[in-house]
Design an enzyme around this catalytic site. Sequence first.
Site, PDB file in Angstrom:
ATOM      1  N   HIS A   1       0.847  -1.205   0.000  1.00 16.87           N
ATOM      2  CA  HIS A   1       0.000   0.000   0.000  1.00 16.87           C
ATOM      3  C   HIS A   1       0.874   1.243   0.000  1.00 16.87           C
ATOM      4  O   HIS A   1       2.075   1.168   0.249  1.00 16.87           O
ATOM      5  CB  HIS A   1      -0.917   0.028   1.239  1.00 16.87           C
ATOM      6  CG  HIS A   1      -2.098  -0.890   1.112  1.00 16.87           C
ATOM      7  ND1 HIS A   1      -2.039  -2.214   1.479  1.00 16.87           N
ATOM      8  CD2 HIS A   1      -3.362  -0.676   0.661  1.00 16.87           C
ATOM      9  CE1 HIS A   1      -3.218  -2.780   1.255  1.00 16.87           C
ATOM     10  NE2 HIS A   1      -4.037  -1.875   0.759  1.00 16.87           N
ATOM     11  N   HIS A   2       0.223   2.397  -0.197  1.00 15.11           N
ATOM     12  CA  HIS A   2       0.904   3.691  -0.178  1.00 15.11           C
ATOM     13  C   HIS A   2       1.440   4.025   1.224  1.00 15.11           C
ATOM     14  O   HIS A   2       0.954   3.474   2.228  1.00 15.11           O
ATOM     15  CB  HIS A   2      -0.055   4.793  -0.667  1.00 15.11           C
ATOM     16  CG  HIS A   2      -1.338   4.831   0.107  1.00 15.11           C
ATOM     17  ND1 HIS A   2      -1.488   5.554   1.258  1.00 15.11           N
ATOM     18  CD2 HIS A   2      -2.514   4.192  -0.077  1.00 15.11           C
ATOM     19  CE1 HIS A   2      -2.704   5.378   1.740  1.00 15.11           C
ATOM     20  NE2 HIS A   2      -3.356   4.542   0.936  1.00 15.11           N
TER      21      HIS A   2
ATOM     22  N   LYS B   1      -0.694   5.070   4.497  1.00 15.69           N
ATOM     23  CA  LYS B   1      -1.601   4.133   5.179  1.00 15.69           C
ATOM     24  C   LYS B   1      -1.154   3.965   6.626  1.00 15.69           C
ATOM     25  O   LYS B   1       0.006   3.683   6.900  1.00 15.69           O
ATOM     26  CB  LYS B   1      -1.622   2.789   4.443  1.00 15.69           C
ATOM     27  CG  LYS B   1      -2.640   1.842   5.037  1.00 15.69           C
ATOM     28  CD  LYS B   1      -2.960   0.687   4.123  1.00 15.69           C
ATOM     29  CE  LYS B   1      -3.928  -0.276   4.770  1.00 15.69           C
ATOM     30  NZ  LYS B   1      -5.226   0.316   5.115  1.00 15.69           N
TER      31      LYS B   1
END
Length: 238
Positions: free
Chosen positions: A135-136, A139
């Site tokens: 994920h980025h 997060k």
Amino acid sequence: MRIALIGYGKMGKAIETIALQKGHEIVLKIDLDNAHELTKEYLGKADVAIEFTGPSNAVDNIKKCMDAGTPVVSGSTGWLERWNEVEQYCNTSKGSLLYASNYSIGVNLFFELNKYLAKLMEPYGEYDVQMEEVHHTQKKDAPSGTAITLAEQVLKQIRRKKLWVNQEAGTPDELQIISERTDPAPGTHKIKYTSDIDDLEIIHTAHNRVGFAGGAVLGAEFLAGKKGIYSMKDVLGL
Ligand SMILES: NC(=O)c1ccc[n+]([C@@H]2O[C@H](COP(=O)([O-])OP(=O)(O)OC[C@H]3O[C@@H](n4cnc5c(N)ncnc54)[C@H](O)[C@@H]3O)[C@@H](O)[C@H]2O)c1
């Protein structure tokens, strides 16, 4: 449908775009700077609220919607250790909640595939199973809520695994989930079965947030006017 948006960040904005495209009206937008406006009076103007804030405030926001009698679709992750408390609150206040760790249709089909593959793999002890999620960097929680759902599905079927860990597995009964944070990355989840002979893996990669936002709006259309607790399985009829 009149929608209240609670959390006007990346997801709140993506949901607004899709809701407007589908002809819905946004009657309330709540973010940190006007959080005091999350009142019974303002919520009462909405048919349904959609809550995407994050781990710290999700439970309070959901309870405020229940107090106001407004059905709430929540997508915030990282708070499920308080699930029982929320479930009880929903029952006593006769509220309405739709919760999913992931609203995308593709991921919900992937959940079904994951359960089926784990069931097939259970008798074959020569295969180890591991997970990865990407994920980025903004997060806040790790592993992702989606990874936890996938891990729990695997643990239910594969009896040689007893618990998930968010690091390299120390013992064979640990299901390892490796979390990677990099930009840009709306969300990738991989479940991999490995043996000396071969590997099998299933992967879901989100290209953007449209799938999550579209699923949340679909969920809001489903929830409006209902009482009780629902999941995306109910929305999609899986
Ligand atoms: N279930 C799903 O399908 C799904 C998909 C994507 C993201 N998420 C989750 O949704 C949450 C939000 O994600 P995002 O990418 O939009 O994050 P974000 O940080 O871009 O947006 C969150 C917004 O909520 C606001 N906020 C925080 N506390 C608040 C409060 N008490 N009242 C009102 N607003 C408040 C923040 O100011 C911010 O603008 C995260 O928990 C994320 O993991 C879930």
